[in-house]
Design a protein around this motif. Structure first.
Motif, PDB file in Angstrom:
ATOM      1  N   ALA A   1       0.843  -1.199   0.000  1.00 15.05           N
ATOM      2  CA  ALA A   1       0.000   0.000   0.000  1.00 15.05           C
ATOM      3  C   ALA A   1       0.876   1.245   0.000  1.00 15.05           C
ATOM      4  N   VAL A   2       0.468   2.245  -0.781  1.00 11.74           N
ATOM      5  CA  VAL A   2       1.037   3.581  -0.701  1.00 11.74           C
ATOM      6  C   VAL A   2      -0.014   4.457  -0.048  1.00 11.74           C
ATOM      7  N   VAL A   3       0.324   5.014   1.100  1.00 10.38           N
ATOM      8  CA  VAL A   3      -0.648   5.782   1.876  1.00 10.38           C
ATOM      9  C   VAL A   3      -0.176   7.226   2.012  1.00 10.38           C
ATOM     10  N   GLY A   4      -1.115   8.098   2.270  1.00  9.85           N
ATOM     11  CA  GLY A   4      -0.818   9.513   2.449  1.00  9.85           C
ATOM     12  C   GLY A   4      -2.079  10.333   2.275  1.00  9.85           C
ATOM     13  N   ARG A   5      -1.983  11.591   2.618  1.00  8.24           N
ATOM     14  CA  ARG A   5      -3.133  12.478   2.510  1.00  8.24           C
ATOM     15  C   ARG A   5      -3.474  12.735   1.042  1.00  8.24           C
ATOM     16  N   ASN A   6      -4.625  13.318   0.804  1.00  6.20           N
ATOM     17  CA  ASN A   6      -5.012  13.699  -0.551  1.00  6.20           C
ATOM     18  C   ASN A   6      -4.040  14.730  -1.109  1.00  6.20           C
ATOM     19  N   GLY A   7      -3.743  14.596  -2.382  1.00  3.93           N
ATOM     20  CA  GLY A   7      -2.938  15.597  -3.059  1.00  3.93           C
ATOM     21  C   GLY A   7      -1.438  15.454  -2.907  1.00  3.93           C
ATOM     22  N   VAL A   8      -0.958  14.308  -2.394  1.00  4.84           N
ATOM     23  CA  VAL A   8       0.489  14.160  -2.201  1.00  4.84           C
ATOM     24  C   VAL A   8       1.178  13.494  -3.389  1.00  4.84           C
ATOM     25  N   GLY A   9       0.396  13.034  -4.391  1.00  4.62           N
ATOM     26  CA  GLY A   9       0.995  12.469  -5.595  1.00  4.62           C
ATOM     27  C   GLY A   9       0.762  10.992  -5.814  1.00  4.62           C
ATOM     28  N   LYS A  10      -0.117  10.381  -5.029  1.00  4.92           N
ATOM     29  CA  LYS A  10      -0.315   8.933  -5.135  1.00  4.92           C
ATOM     30  C   LYS A  10      -0.874   8.527  -6.505  1.00  4.92           C
ATOM     31  N   SER A  11      -1.922   9.214  -6.966  1.00  5.12           N
ATOM     32  CA  SER A  11      -2.505   8.874  -8.267  1.00  5.12           C
ATOM     33  C   SER A  11      -1.561   9.224  -9.411  1.00  5.12           C
ATOM     34  N   THR A  12      -0.767  10.270  -9.236  1.00  9.13           N
ATOM     35  CA  THR A  12       0.245  10.597 -10.245  1.00  9.13           C
ATOM     36  C   THR A  12       1.254   9.461 -10.359  1.00  9.13           C
ATOM     37  N   LEU A  13       1.618   8.882  -9.232  1.00 10.88           N
ATOM     38  CA  LEU A  13       2.504   7.722  -9.243  1.00 10.88           C
ATOM     39  C   LEU A  13       1.895   6.583 -10.047  1.00 10.88           C
ATOM     40  N   MET A  14       0.629   6.293  -9.803  1.00 14.09           N
ATOM     41  CA  MET A  14      -0.023   5.187 -10.515  1.00 14.09           C
ATOM     42  C   MET A  14      -0.085   5.449 -12.016  1.00 14.09           C
ATOM     43  N   ARG A  15      -0.422   6.655 -12.395  1.00 13.30           N
ATOM     44  CA  ARG A  15      -0.516   6.989 -13.813  1.00 13.30           C
ATOM     45  C   ARG A  15       0.854   6.947 -14.489  1.00 13.30           C
ATOM     46  N   THR A  16       1.887   7.263 -13.747  1.00 13.39           N
ATOM     47  CA  THR A  16       3.236   7.174 -14.307  1.00 13.39           C
ATOM     48  C   THR A  16       3.658   5.717 -14.463  1.00 13.39           C
ATOM     49  N   LEU A  17       3.291   4.878 -13.512  1.00 11.09           N
ATOM     50  CA  LEU A  17       3.645   3.461 -13.598  1.00 11.09           C
ATOM     51  C   LEU A  17       2.927   2.761 -14.744  1.00 11.09           C
ATOM     52  N   THR A  18       1.727   3.204 -15.071  1.00 11.63           N
ATOM     53  CA  THR A  18       1.003   2.572 -16.176  1.00 11.63           C
ATOM     54  C   THR A  18       1.456   3.072 -17.534  1.00 11.63           C
ATOM     55  N   GLY A  19       2.195   4.182 -17.577  1.00 13.59           N
ATOM     56  CA  GLY A  19       2.617   4.750 -18.845  1.00 13.59           C
ATOM     57  C   GLY A  19       1.720   5.849 -19.360  1.00 13.59           C
ATOM     58  N   LEU A  20       0.703   6.219 -18.587  1.00 12.85           N
ATOM     59  CA  LEU A  20      -0.179   7.310 -19.006  1.00 12.85           C
ATOM     60  C   LEU A  20       0.493   8.666 -18.836  1.00 12.85           C
ATOM     61  N   LEU A  21       1.464   8.752 -17.929  1.00 17.13           N
ATOM     62  CA  LEU A  21       2.300   9.938 -17.779  1.00 17.13           C
ATOM     63  C   LEU A  21       3.747   9.533 -18.022  1.00 17.13           C
ATOM     64  N   LYS A  22       4.474  10.390 -18.725  1.00 14.38           N
ATOM     65  CA  LYS A  22       5.872  10.105 -19.024  1.00 14.38           C
ATOM     66  C   LYS A  22       6.760  10.687 -17.931  1.00 14.38           C
ATOM     67  N   PRO A  23       7.638   9.892 -17.350  1.00 20.43           N
ATOM     68  CA  PRO A  23       8.517  10.435 -16.313  1.00 20.43           C
ATOM     69  C   PRO A  23       9.531  11.416 -16.904  1.00 20.43           C
ATOM     70  N   SER A  24       9.872  12.419 -16.120  1.00 23.21           N
ATOM     71  CA  SER A  24      10.892  13.370 -16.549  1.00 23.21           C
ATOM     72  C   SER A  24      12.275  12.964 -16.061  1.00 23.21           C
ATOM     73  N   ALA A  25      12.334  12.063 -15.109  1.00 18.62           N
ATOM     74  CA  ALA A  25      13.608  11.556 -14.601  1.00 18.62           C
ATOM     75  C   ALA A  25      13.340  10.265 -13.841  1.00 18.62           C
ATOM     76  N   GLY A  26      14.400   9.500 -13.613  1.00 22.47           N
ATOM     77  CA  GLY A  26      14.275   8.258 -12.871  1.00 22.47           C
ATOM     78  C   GLY A  26      14.051   7.059 -13.773  1.00 22.47           C
ATOM     79  N   THR A  27      13.951   5.892 -13.150  1.00 29.01           N
ATOM     80  CA  THR A  27      13.790   4.647 -13.903  1.00 29.01           C
ATOM     81  C   THR A  27      12.689   3.777 -13.312  1.00 29.01           C
ATOM     82  N   ILE A  28      12.076   2.989 -14.192  1.00 18.18           N
ATOM     83  CA  ILE A  28      11.083   1.988 -13.814  1.00 18.18           C
ATOM     84  C   ILE A  28      11.541   0.661 -14.407  1.00 18.18           C
ATOM     85  N   HIS A  29      11.886  -0.277 -13.559  1.00 15.07           N
ATOM     86  CA  HIS A  29      12.237  -1.625 -14.015  1.00 15.07           C
ATOM     87  C   HIS A  29      11.112  -2.574 -13.625  1.00 15.07           C
ATOM     88  N   PHE A  30      10.621  -3.317 -14.599  1.00 12.82           N
ATOM     89  CA  PHE A  30       9.532  -4.269 -14.365  1.00 12.82           C
ATOM     90  C   PHE A  30       9.938  -5.624 -14.924  1.00 12.82           C
TER      91      PHE A  30
END
Length: 237
Positions: A36-65
């Motif tokens: 689980a990724v937990v935190g208050r509203n607006g801290v970036g949790k859904s942005t994380l999910m959308r980046t992991l699915t490829g709906l958002l392109k990361p500007s830096a960093g890596t994703i290994h799957f």
């Protein structure tokens, strides 16, 4: 459970337009885990999910799957490689029937075995009973079941659940938790859960990450993630 990471994220930065939301996220999931990724509203949790699915392109960093660099992969390739996504708000195809929605989910699973409709219907019998009903006429809880089933039918190695309890009555939330646990036990699918619902978090997750202002600021072990008092302090304003 293997110690080899199924998903490894390092220094991930992403956002919308010129605004960076994820400020260098690091996390990992091993095969068969429910995290689980937990935190208050607006801290970036859904942005994380959308980046992991490829709906958002990361500007830096890596994703290994599954041992390969998936950072540059689009959403379609990530889905075909075994990432199933259950988005916030469910996003079923309202004009299609339940069966047609599930058939859409089959596309992502090509090459990973035949779709197992018997298993899906065992978890969610109402989807079989109403297979010819248009998805847009279902209740919110039934649409959530369909969204999970649509991901399941593609036989993913990792399921991303973004706020699955949103707008769902408590009895359905309990059903979702039980079904996800059973699916994990039977198939070994890993689960990354973004959630605000305390009951769902403590009943489902095996460990967790705390997010604040686009960063992972703490890790929660098994005892902590199952403690209502411990988790609650990261959810309250």
């Amino acid at each position: 459970m293997s110690d080899q990471p199924l998903l490894n994220i390092s220094g991930l930065r992403s956002g919308y337009g010129g605004e960076t939301v994820l400020q260098g996220v690091d996390l990992n999931i091993t095969r068969g885990e429910i995290i689980a990724v937990v935190g208050r509203n607006g801290v970036g949790k859904s942005t994380l999910m959308r980046t992991l699915t490829g709906l958002l392109k990361p500007s830096a960093g890596t994703i290994h799957f599954q041992g390969r660099d998936a950072t540059a992969d689009g959403a379609d390739l990530r889905a075909r490689n075994g990432i199933g996504y259950i988005p916030q708000g469910r996003e079923v195809f309202p004009e299609l029937t339940i069966r047609e929605n599930l058939m859409v989910g089959e596309v992502a699973g090509r090459g990973r075995g035949s779709p197992n409709y018997d298993r899906v219907y065992r978890f969610f019998p109402i989807l079989k009973e109403r297979s010819r009903q248009r998805a847009g006429t279902l209740s919110g809880g039934q649409q959530q079941q369909l969204a999970i089933a649509r991901a399941m039918i593609g036989n993913p190695g990792l399921m991303l659940l973004d706020e699955p309890s949103e707008g769902i009555q408590p009895s359905i939330i309990k059903d979702i938790a039980r079904n996800v646990r059973t699916l994990n036990s039977e198939t070994g699918v890993s689960v990354l859960l973004v959630e605000q619902n305390l009951d769902l978090i403590v009943s489902l997750a095996e460990r967790g990450y705390v997010m604040e202002k686009g960063r992972i600021v703490a890790e929660l072990g098994a005892d902590e993630i199952r403690s209502r008092d411990e988790v609650r302090k990261y959810l309250t304003i």
